[in-house]
Motif scaffolding. Structure first.
Motif, mmCIF file in Angstrom:
data_model
loop_
_atom_site.group_PDB
_atom_site.id
_atom_site.type_symbol
_atom_site.label_atom_id
_atom_site.label_comp_id
_atom_site.label_asym_id
_atom_site.label_seq_id
_atom_site.Cartn_x
_atom_site.Cartn_y
_atom_site.Cartn_z
ATOM 1 N N SER A 81 36.408 -23.645 22.268
ATOM 2 C CA SER A 81 36.631 -24.532 21.757
ATOM 3 C C SER A 81 36.368 -25.266 22.584
ATOM 4 C CB SER A 81 38.150 -24.169 22.139
ATOM 5 O OG SER A 81 38.604 -24.105 23.793
ATOM 6 N N LEU A 82 36.461 -26.993 21.989
ATOM 7 C CA LEU A 82 36.106 -28.160 22.626
ATOM 8 C C LEU A 82 36.433 -28.410 23.559
ATOM 9 C CD1 LEU A 82 34.368 -30.389 22.191
ATOM 10 C CD2 LEU A 82 36.752 -31.933 20.898
ATOM 11 N N GLN A 83 37.835 -28.262 23.713
ATOM 12 C CA GLN A 83 38.608 -28.645 25.255
ATOM 13 C C GLN A 83 37.834 -27.376 26.477
ATOM 14 O OE1 GLN A 83 42.553 -26.821 25.926
ATOM 15 N NE2 GLN A 83 42.926 -27.846 27.676
ATOM 16 N N GLU A 85 34.592 -26.210 26.890
ATOM 17 C CA GLU A 85 33.633 -26.844 27.037
ATOM 18 C C GLU A 85 33.392 -28.491 27.256
ATOM 19 O OE1 GLU A 85 30.268 -27.452 23.331
ATOM 20 O OE2 GLU A 85 31.806 -27.013 22.401
ATOM 21 N N GLN A 86 34.434 -29.283 27.363
ATOM 22 C CA GLN A 86 34.638 -30.781 28.037
ATOM 23 C C GLN A 86 34.558 -30.027 29.495
ATOM 24 O OE1 GLN A 86 37.797 -32.410 26.029
ATOM 25 N NE2 GLN A 86 35.978 -33.670 24.906
ATOM 26 N N PHE A 113 28.280 -34.814 26.119
ATOM 27 C CA PHE A 113 29.945 -35.476 26.985
ATOM 28 C C PHE A 113 29.933 -36.260 27.534
ATOM 29 C CE2 PHE A 113 30.921 -30.782 25.212
ATOM 30 C CZ PHE A 113 31.951 -31.088 24.827
#
Length: 114
Positions: A81-83, A85-86, A113
């Motif tokens: 998920s993007l979360q 990955e961040q 990012f």
């Protein structure tokens, strides 16, 4: 691999093109899987004790059957998920910058990012 050997300062070796077993996927035959795990341990013990030579053929056969015994479902690939990955980026950010300094390489894909 040549770059890796040069970077870590070891003699360049010829690497064999083995297809290592995919850790994901469903086991077709559980009994064969258990046998392969035990066979792997026995082969390592015999090599350490120099009872068998370090046979490339034996290794290739082992991984061929280990791969054959897995059913890989290519339709269900998982992505982060993007979360996530961040979160991973924040965790590894300083390491990425340090790796760039050490290697002189740019890892722009890893710094999306930034």
């Amino acid at each position: 691999m040549k770059k890796v050997y040069a970077f870590i300062g070891v003699e360049e070796k010829t690497t064999s093109k083995l297809n290592y077993a995919n850790p994901s996927g469903k086991i077709k035959y559980v009994v064969l899987h258990k046998f392969m795990k035990k066979a792997s341990m026995i082969i390592r013990i015999l090599r350490v004790n120099k009872m068998i030579s370090n046979s490339k053929i034996l290794t290739r056969l082992f991984y061929k059957y280990k791969n054959w015994n897995r059913e890989v479902n290519n339709d269900q690939t998982e992505t982060l998920s993007l979360q996530d990955e961040q979160r991973l980026y924040r965790y590894y950010k300083e390491d990425i910058f340090e790796l760039e300094k050490i290697t002189g390489q740019k890892f722009t894909d890893w710094l999306k990012f930034n």
